[in-house]
Design an enzyme around this catalytic site. Structure first.
Site, PDB file in Angstrom:
ATOM      1  N   ASP A  56      -4.763   1.970   1.003  1.00 39.61           N
ATOM      2  CA  ASP A  56      -4.622   2.915   2.116  1.00 39.61           C
ATOM      3  C   ASP A  56      -4.482   4.352   1.614  1.00 39.61           C
ATOM      4  O   ASP A  56      -5.162   5.262   2.060  1.00 39.61           O
ATOM      5  CB  ASP A  56      -3.337   2.594   2.901  1.00 39.61           C
ATOM      6  CG  ASP A  56      -3.611   1.794   4.160  1.00 39.61           C
ATOM      7  OD1 ASP A  56      -4.755   1.374   4.358  1.00 39.61           O
ATOM      8  OD2 ASP A  56      -2.668   1.594   4.940  1.00 39.61           O
ATOM      9  N   GLU A  81      -1.438   8.743   7.523  1.00 35.11           N
ATOM     10  CA  GLU A  81      -0.333   7.862   7.877  1.00 35.11           C
ATOM     11  C   GLU A  81       0.620   7.657   6.695  1.00 35.11           C
ATOM     12  O   GLU A  81       1.823   7.519   6.865  1.00 35.11           O
ATOM     13  CB  GLU A  81      -0.917   6.503   8.314  1.00 35.11           C
ATOM     14  CG  GLU A  81       0.130   5.476   8.584  1.00 35.11           C
ATOM     15  CD  GLU A  81      -0.421   4.145   9.046  1.00 35.11           C
ATOM     16  OE1 GLU A  81      -1.653   3.975   9.054  1.00 35.11           O
ATOM     17  OE2 GLU A  81       0.387   3.282   9.391  1.00 35.11           O
ATOM     18  N   ASP A 154      -6.257   7.937   9.700  1.00 37.99           N
ATOM     19  CA  ASP A 154      -5.725   6.584   9.474  1.00 37.99           C
ATOM     20  C   ASP A 154      -6.726   5.915   8.534  1.00 37.99           C
ATOM     21  O   ASP A 154      -7.827   5.538   8.949  1.00 37.99           O
ATOM     22  CB  ASP A 154      -5.583   5.801  10.784  1.00 37.99           C
ATOM     23  CG  ASP A 154      -4.815   4.499  10.554  1.00 37.99           C
ATOM     24  OD1 ASP A 154      -4.720   4.067   9.381  1.00 37.99           O
ATOM     25  OD2 ASP A 154      -4.318   3.908  11.524  1.00 37.99           O
ATOM     26  N   ILE A 156      -6.992   3.029   6.894  1.00 36.96           N
ATOM     27  CA  ILE A 156      -7.436   1.701   7.361  1.00 36.96           C
ATOM     28  C   ILE A 156      -6.539   1.325   8.525  1.00 36.96           C
ATOM     29  O   ILE A 156      -5.354   1.027   8.325  1.00 36.96           O
ATOM     30  CB  ILE A 156      -7.323   0.602   6.279  1.00 36.96           C
ATOM     31  CG1 ILE A 156      -8.113   0.974   5.023  1.00 36.96           C
ATOM     32  CG2 ILE A 156      -7.811  -0.750   6.832  1.00 36.96           C
ATOM     33  CD1 ILE A 156      -7.964  -0.030   3.882  1.00 36.96           C
ATOM     34  N   ASP A 157      -7.080   1.370   9.708  1.00 33.01           N
ATOM     35  CA  ASP A 157      -6.315   0.878  10.848  1.00 33.01           C
ATOM     36  C   ASP A 157      -6.589  -0.621  10.956  1.00 33.01           C
ATOM     37  O   ASP A 157      -7.720  -1.069  10.746  1.00 33.01           O
ATOM     38  CB  ASP A 157      -6.730   1.580  12.144  1.00 33.01           C
ATOM     39  CG  ASP A 157      -5.908   1.058  13.307  1.00 33.01           C
ATOM     40  OD1 ASP A 157      -4.677   1.151  13.241  1.00 33.01           O
ATOM     41  OD2 ASP A 157      -6.498   0.527  14.255  1.00 33.01           O
ATOM     42  N   THR A 159      -4.630  -2.912   9.114  1.00 31.89           N
ATOM     43  CA  THR A 159      -4.502  -3.331   7.707  1.00 31.89           C
ATOM     44  C   THR A 159      -4.363  -4.849   7.584  1.00 31.89           C
ATOM     45  O   THR A 159      -4.932  -5.444   6.666  1.00 31.89           O
ATOM     46  CB  THR A 159      -3.270  -2.673   7.027  1.00 31.89           C
ATOM     47  OG1 THR A 159      -2.774  -1.650   7.878  1.00 31.89           O
ATOM     48  CG2 THR A 159      -3.626  -2.093   5.704  1.00 31.89           C
ATOM     49  N   ASP A 290      -3.448   6.877  14.997  1.00 32.77           N
ATOM     50  CA  ASP A 290      -4.148   5.740  15.611  1.00 32.77           C
ATOM     51  C   ASP A 290      -5.072   6.183  16.739  1.00 32.77           C
ATOM     52  O   ASP A 290      -6.014   5.467  17.084  1.00 32.77           O
ATOM     53  CB  ASP A 290      -3.145   4.757  16.244  1.00 32.77           C
ATOM     54  CG  ASP A 290      -2.353   3.968  15.220  1.00 32.77           C
ATOM     55  OD1 ASP A 290      -2.945   3.529  14.231  1.00 32.77           O
ATOM     56  OD2 ASP A 290      -1.135   3.785  15.427  1.00 32.77           O
TER      57      ASP A 290
HETATM   58  C1  2IP Z   1      -1.573  -0.677  13.539  1.00 39.31           C
HETATM   59  C2  2IP Z   1      -2.707  -1.637  13.870  1.00 39.31           C
HETATM   60  C3  2IP Z   1      -2.143  -2.742  14.702  1.00 39.31           C
HETATM   61  C4  2IP Z   1      -1.686  -2.188  16.049  1.00 39.31           C
HETATM   62  C5  2IP Z   1      -0.682  -1.072  15.821  1.00 39.31           C
HETATM   63  C6  2IP Z   1      -1.171  -0.017  14.841  1.00 39.31           C
HETATM   64  O1  2IP Z   1      -1.970   0.242  12.568  1.00 39.31           O
HETATM   65  O2  2IP Z   1      -3.751  -1.015  14.532  1.00 39.31           O
HETATM   66  O3  2IP Z   1      -3.122  -3.715  14.846  1.00 39.31           O
HETATM   67  O4  2IP Z   1      -1.112  -3.231  16.782  1.00 39.31           O
HETATM   68  O5  2IP Z   1      -0.419  -0.460  17.051  1.00 39.31           O
HETATM   69  O6  2IP Z   1      -0.178   0.946  14.620  1.00 39.31           O
HETATM   70  P1  2IP Z   1      -1.974  -4.179  17.771  1.00 39.31           P
HETATM   71  O7  2IP Z   1      -3.011  -4.866  16.944  1.00 39.31           O
HETATM   72  O8  2IP Z   1      -0.961  -5.099  18.362  1.00 39.31           O
HETATM   73  O9  2IP Z   1      -2.576  -3.257  18.744  1.00 39.31           O
HETATM   74  P2  2IP Z   1      -1.973  -0.094  10.950  1.00 39.31           P
HETATM   75  O10 2IP Z   1      -2.770  -1.290  10.702  1.00 39.31           O
HETATM   76  O11 2IP Z   1      -2.593   1.172  10.390  1.00 39.31           O
HETATM   77  O12 2IP Z   1      -0.517  -0.237  10.598  1.00 39.31           O
HETATM   78 CA    CA Z   2      -3.018   2.436  12.318  1.00 37.39          CA
END
Ligand code: 2IP
Ligand code: CA
Length: 357
Positions: A56, A81, A154, A156-157, A159, A290
């Protein structure tokens, strides 16, 4: 600064980020670090942190370096992030910083990767490779950004999806519940005075697969006053679909069928692509990085991302904002993402009775 040049830089940076993300999964050594959770005696004290955080941070710092070297005056306003400072249990510190010296990157990575030269070399090559997607943009060179901006990354959203990579489909076309497709690279630019997003780039590193090789799809948009520009043509469908997190408590609304999927960026992307009409979340579980990129693209398409709670109370869309401060970076009041404001009003109608705000 020309909006066109900035957008091209962000597109190329997002593709480089995708290359690094793919490399960390395709290189055997890097992948084993990615999935390993070392505990107890097995724990390697020389290893600085869990590798997923390193992947990341590396991606984040590469984007910061690439974009910052093209627009040096904005470098301090490019934020991500992750923190780029690591410390191991022995108290050794390392700061992940990318500069134009390939040798420095290699030495830093060797240190973090416990002297694995081969893996360090492969990553160094990806980080310093010149990436040009040669995107043809029809936006005029005249469009200037002559005000202060900030950038949220971000790297890698999703992760967890990136690491686990376990595909699960939904009953809805083009919507995956979990899996690599739910991982995205998000880069959003906002105007510091209006606190609103103006440019967004979303790269989906695992969008297509040919044999064993994945390829990206890149989505972008500009929403600068009257200038609305995007490469997305949302799909048209007959079903009305709302997408939300599996942790959402409000999972009933009469105007929409509900689909669950992982990844905040992925869910917003599904609205952008037209596979869902609305993405909502009542909880405070997303952050500025995000939402900034997807909100800019949605605004370019005539939609927006607005607060869940206050928009329902006021019965009108109240956009998420990006104040330039170091305070709480959480989207505390939840969110509603839409392309068409009529869908926003339908959802508000569906949920107002159910929710005691
Ligand atoms: C996370 C990721 C999660 C999401 C959460 C984000 O970011 O996108 O999947 O939760 O809100 O903050 P959900 O999948 O329940 O929507 P990261 O992977 O960068 O921590
Ligand atoms: Ca994210």
């Amino acid at each position: 600064m020309k909006a066109r040049e900035l957008l091209i830089a962000l597109i190329n940076a997002s593709e480089k980020a995708a290359n690094i993300a793919r490399k960390c999964r395709s290189n055997q050594h890097l992948f084993s670090l990615l999935i390993e959770e070392k505990t107890g005696d097995e724990k390697n004290d020389r290893f600085f942190h869990d590798f997923k955080t390193l992947a990341d941070v590396l991606i984040q710092e590469t984007i910061r370096y690439d974009v910052g070297s093209l627009f040096p005056c904005r470098k301090d306003s490019i934020k991500g992030e992750e923190s780029n400072k690591f410390e191991n249990v022995l108290g050794d510190k390392v700061i992940i910083e990318i500069d134009n010296n390939q040798e420095n990157t290699f030495e830093m990575l060797r240190k973090v990767l416990d002297n694995n030269d081969e893996a360090a070399k492969e990553l160094t090559n990806e980080i310093h490779k010149v990436v040009d997607t040669e995107e043809k943009l029809s936006i005029s060179d005249e469009v200037e950004i002559d005000f202060d901006i900030g950038i949220w990354i971000d790297p890698i959203d999703g992760t967890a999806e990136y690491i686990n990579g376990i595909d699960e489909l939904t009953e809805f076309p083009n919507i995956q519940k979990t899996g690599l497709q739910c991982a995205t690279v998000l880069i959003g630019v906002y105007d510091k005075s209006t606190e609103l997003p103006i440019i967004g780039v979303v790269c989906s590193p695992f969008a297509t697969k040919d044999d064993d090789n994945y390829d990206s799809k890149i989505f972008y948009g500009i929403s600068l006053n009257d200038i609305k520009y995007s490469n997305v043509q949302p799909r048209v469908k007959s079903r009305k679909i709302a997408i939300t997190s599996s942790s959402e408590v409000h999972s009933r609304c009469s105007s929409f069928e509900i689909s669950m999927a992982a990844g905040a960026g992925y869910k917003a992307l599904k609205v952008i692509e037209g596979d869902a009409d609305i993405y909502y979340l009542s909880k405070a579980s997303t952050f500025r990085w995000d939402t900034c990129a997807c909100q800019a693209i949605l605004r370019a398409l005539g939609g927006d991302i607005v607060e869940f709670k206050n928009s329902i109370i006021e019965k009108q869309p109240i956009p998420l904002k990006y104040p330039d401060n170091n305070e709480d970076k959480c989207n505390r009041n939840g969110l509603i993402a839409y392309r068409d404001v009529n869908d926003f009003y339908k959802l508000v109608g569906d949920l107002s009775d159910a929710i005691k705000v």
